[in-house]
Write a protein that holds these residues in place. Structure first.
Motif, PDB file in Angstrom:
ATOM      1  N   PRO A  84      35.559  29.156  41.766  1.00 17.98           N
ATOM      2  CA  PRO A  84      35.098  28.779  40.359  1.00 17.98           C
ATOM      3  C   PRO A  84      34.207  29.513  39.386  1.00 17.98           C
ATOM      4  N   GLN A  85      32.588  29.942  40.546  1.00 18.60           N
ATOM      5  CA  GLN A  85      31.842  31.003  39.815  1.00 18.60           C
ATOM      6  C   GLN A  85      32.463  31.538  39.262  1.00 18.60           C
ATOM      7  N   LEU A  86      32.876  32.653  40.502  1.00 18.98           N
ATOM      8  CA  LEU A  86      34.011  33.663  40.086  1.00 18.98           C
ATOM      9  C   LEU A  86      34.549  33.945  39.099  1.00 18.98           C
ATOM     10  N   ILE A  87      36.018  33.010  38.722  1.00 13.97           N
ATOM     11  CA  ILE A  87      36.460  33.306  37.995  1.00 13.97           C
ATOM     12  C   ILE A  87      35.548  32.710  36.627  1.00 13.97           C
ATOM     13  N   SER A  88      34.722  31.387  36.429  1.00 15.78           N
ATOM     14  CA  SER A  88      34.026  31.756  35.886  1.00 15.78           C
ATOM     15  C   SER A  88      33.667  32.862  34.731  1.00 15.78           C
ATOM     16  N   GLU A  89      32.530  33.632  35.971  1.00 14.52           N
ATOM     17  CA  GLU A  89      31.965  34.641  35.361  1.00 14.52           C
ATOM     18  C   GLU A  89      32.073  36.073  34.803  1.00 14.52           C
ATOM     19  N   LEU A  90      33.348  36.319  35.832  1.00 15.56           N
ATOM     20  CA  LEU A  90      34.548  37.002  35.073  1.00 15.56           C
ATOM     21  C   LEU A  90      34.758  37.036  33.792  1.00 15.56           C
ATOM     22  N   ARG A  91      35.690  35.519  33.107  1.00 17.82           N
ATOM     23  CA  ARG A  91      35.632  35.732  32.362  1.00 17.82           C
ATOM     24  C   ARG A  91      35.538  35.647  31.293  1.00 17.82           C
ATOM     25  N   HIS A  92      33.739  35.626  31.308  1.00 17.35           N
ATOM     26  CA  HIS A  92      32.770  35.350  30.688  1.00 17.35           C
ATOM     27  C   HIS A  92      32.261  37.080  30.510  1.00 17.35           C
ATOM     28  N   GLY A  93      32.781  38.276  31.533  1.00 19.50           N
ATOM     29  CA  GLY A  93      32.263  39.662  31.448  1.00 19.50           C
ATOM     30  C   GLY A  93      31.287  39.812  31.948  1.00 19.50           C
ATOM     31  N   GLY A  94      30.763  41.097  31.813  1.00 17.54           N
ATOM     32  CA  GLY A  94      29.588  42.419  32.258  1.00 17.54           C
ATOM     33  C   GLY A  94      30.025  42.493  33.578  1.00 17.54           C
ATOM     34  N   TYR A  95      31.206  42.916  34.224  1.00 20.57           N
ATOM     35  CA  TYR A  95      31.181  43.665  35.777  1.00 20.57           C
ATOM     36  C   TYR A  95      32.160  44.621  35.402  1.00 20.57           C
ATOM     37  N   VAL A  96      32.083  44.740  36.376  1.00 22.44           N
ATOM     38  CA  VAL A  96      32.745  46.162  37.052  1.00 22.44           C
ATOM     39  C   VAL A  96      33.306  46.349  38.599  1.00 22.44           C
ATOM     40  N   LEU A  97      34.886  46.060  37.884  1.00 21.48           N
ATOM     41  CA  LEU A  97      35.834  46.108  39.159  1.00 21.48           C
ATOM     42  C   LEU A  97      35.867  47.625  40.271  1.00 21.48           C
ATOM     43  N   TYR A  98      35.868  47.612  41.150  1.00 23.30           N
ATOM     44  CA  TYR A  98      36.305  48.812  41.568  1.00 23.30           C
ATOM     45  C   TYR A  98      37.515  49.008  42.216  1.00 23.30           C
ATOM     46  N   PHE A  99      38.603  49.195  42.256  1.00 24.19           N
ATOM     47  CA  PHE A  99      39.516  49.147  43.211  1.00 24.19           C
ATOM     48  C   PHE A  99      39.872  50.206  44.075  1.00 24.19           C
ATOM     49  N   ARG A 100      40.232  50.125  45.295  1.00 23.10           N
ATOM     50  CA  ARG A 100      40.616  50.695  46.574  1.00 23.10           C
ATOM     51  C   ARG A 100      42.106  51.143  45.776  1.00 23.10           C
ATOM     52  N   HIS A 101      43.356  52.595  45.301  1.00 27.02           N
ATOM     53  CA  HIS A 101      44.034  52.754  45.289  1.00 27.02           C
ATOM     54  C   HIS A 101      45.139  51.699  45.992  1.00 27.02           C
ATOM     55  N   GLY A 102      46.174  51.355  45.552  1.00 30.83           N
ATOM     56  CA  GLY A 102      47.357  49.810  46.107  1.00 30.83           C
ATOM     57  C   GLY A 102      47.363  50.456  46.751  1.00 30.83           C
ATOM     58  N   LYS A 103      48.567  50.112  47.691  1.00 25.83           N
ATOM     59  CA  LYS A 103      49.550  49.811  48.991  1.00 25.83           C
ATOM     60  C   LYS A 103      50.021  51.581  49.213  1.00 25.83           C
ATOM     61  N   THR A 104      49.479  52.745  49.423  1.00 25.35           N
ATOM     62  CA  THR A 104      50.668  54.114  50.088  1.00 25.35           C
ATOM     63  C   THR A 104      51.880  54.630  51.156  1.00 25.35           C
ATOM     64  N   ASN A 105      52.427  54.922  51.023  1.00 23.10           N
ATOM     65  CA  ASN A 105      53.093  55.757  51.529  1.00 23.10           C
ATOM     66  C   ASN A 105      52.304  55.926  52.491  1.00 23.10           C
ATOM     67  N   HIS A 106      51.547  56.101  53.628  1.00 23.39           N
ATOM     68  CA  HIS A 106      50.758  56.645  55.026  1.00 23.39           C
ATOM     69  C   HIS A 106      52.182  57.296  56.046  1.00 23.39           C
ATOM     70  N   ASN A 107      53.341  58.003  55.866  1.00 25.45           N
ATOM     71  CA  ASN A 107      54.344  59.052  56.095  1.00 25.45           C
ATOM     72  C   ASN A 107      54.032  59.874  55.310  1.00 25.45           C
ATOM     73  N   THR A 108      53.503  60.259  54.366  1.00 28.58           N
ATOM     74  CA  THR A 108      53.910  62.009  53.297  1.00 28.58           C
ATOM     75  C   THR A 108      51.862  61.574  53.137  1.00 28.58           C
ATOM     76  N   PHE A 109      51.688  62.931  52.784  1.00 31.73           N
ATOM     77  CA  PHE A 109      50.053  63.330  52.929  1.00 31.73           C
ATOM     78  C   PHE A 109      49.641  63.978  52.283  1.00 31.73           C
ATOM     79  N   ASP A 110      48.262  64.607  51.384  1.00 28.98           N
ATOM     80  CA  ASP A 110      48.004  65.244  50.184  1.00 28.98           C
ATOM     81  C   ASP A 110      48.168  66.257  50.931  1.00 28.98           C
ATOM     82  N   SER A 111      49.222  67.412  50.067  1.00 30.06           N
ATOM     83  CA  SER A 111      49.510  68.987  50.724  1.00 30.06           C
ATOM     84  C   SER A 111      48.928  69.937  49.894  1.00 30.06           C
ATOM     85  N   ASP A 112      48.022  69.266  48.687  1.00 26.27           N
ATOM     86  CA  ASP A 112      47.486  70.799  47.623  1.00 26.27           C
ATOM     87  C   ASP A 112      46.973  69.769  46.469  1.00 26.27           C
TER      88      ASP A 112
END
Length: 216
Positions: free
Chosen positions: A39-67
């Motif tokens: 409840p405190q977290l919800i209230s504080e986020l509604r009040h604002g003033g925070y930074v949310l660092y998202f790691r990217h969402g679920k990925t397809n691990h059958n592919t790779f960064d090739s370039d």
């Protein structure tokens, strides 16, 4: 057949070290404890003033960064899976249902980070300082680490909102000593202008619990 024992030894050593490092990072992440109840977290986020660092969402691990030199070409990168795309859209809708206001949204130039931000928040600005540090040299990593620390320390410009960063694991590990896990996780920080404080970890499955707590 001739076997290169020296190469095999160092390959095994590298794999062992990587396994130990991942285990240590997992343990460190598991020990992080929220400084607020739901409840405190919800209230504080509604009040604002925070930074949310998202790691990217679920990925397809059958592919790779090739370039990594041409990040505008999504076809050469590991991308969000269909599950990841649906989950990030759902997380964005959940945040809106919780009446949590979002200010600036900034992402890494990797397509999976851009998609994470746009699926959840319908917009993003791209900052090369959030580029995955996996291949960065020492000078570049130092610059990106300092840049991210500044982003995490910056109080949202619009009162009542929270800023969002969409990027990768290694970046946050370097800047804050936190390995964000799993994919799609949001790490909440309180920016103080010249520093920042860890507040909470919100895993993708935690958003439903927050909805329930809020009475939705």
């Amino acid at each position: 057949m001739k076997i290169n024992f020296t190469q095999s030894f160092f390959t095994c050593l590298l794999l062992t070290f990587s396994t130990v490092l991942l285990a240590a990072n997992d343990a460190k992440t598991a020990k992080l404890e929220s400084s607020m109840n739901d409840p405190q977290l919800i209230s504080e986020l509604r009040h604002g003033g925070y930074v949310l660092y998202f790691r990217h969402g679920k990925t397809n691990h059958n592919t790779f960064d090739s370039d990594r030199g041409n990040l505008k070409n999504c076809s050469t990168q590991r991308l969000l899976s269909q599950e990841g795309r649906k989950e990030m859209s759902w997380i964005g809708n959940t945040i809106r249902q919780l009446d949590i206001k979002i200010g600036s949204v900034v992402s890494s130039p990797y397509c999976r980070s851009i998609d994470t931000a746009t699926l959840a928040f319908n917009r993003t600005d791209i900052n090369p300082d959030l580029k995955h540090t996996v291949t960065a040299n020492e000078a570049t990593m130092a610059h990106q680490t300092q840049a991210l620390q500044q982003m995490l320390s910056t109080i949202p410009a619009t009162q009542g909102t929270n800023d969002v960063l969409s990027a990768h694991t290694a970046n946050l590990q370097e800047a804050a000593g936190i390995w964000p896990k799993p994919e799609g996780v949001a790490i909440v920080f309180k920016p103080k202008g010249d520093s920042f404080k860890y507040i909470a970890t919100i895993r993708p499955t935690d958003w439903q619990r927050l909805l329930n707590v809020a009475g939705h």
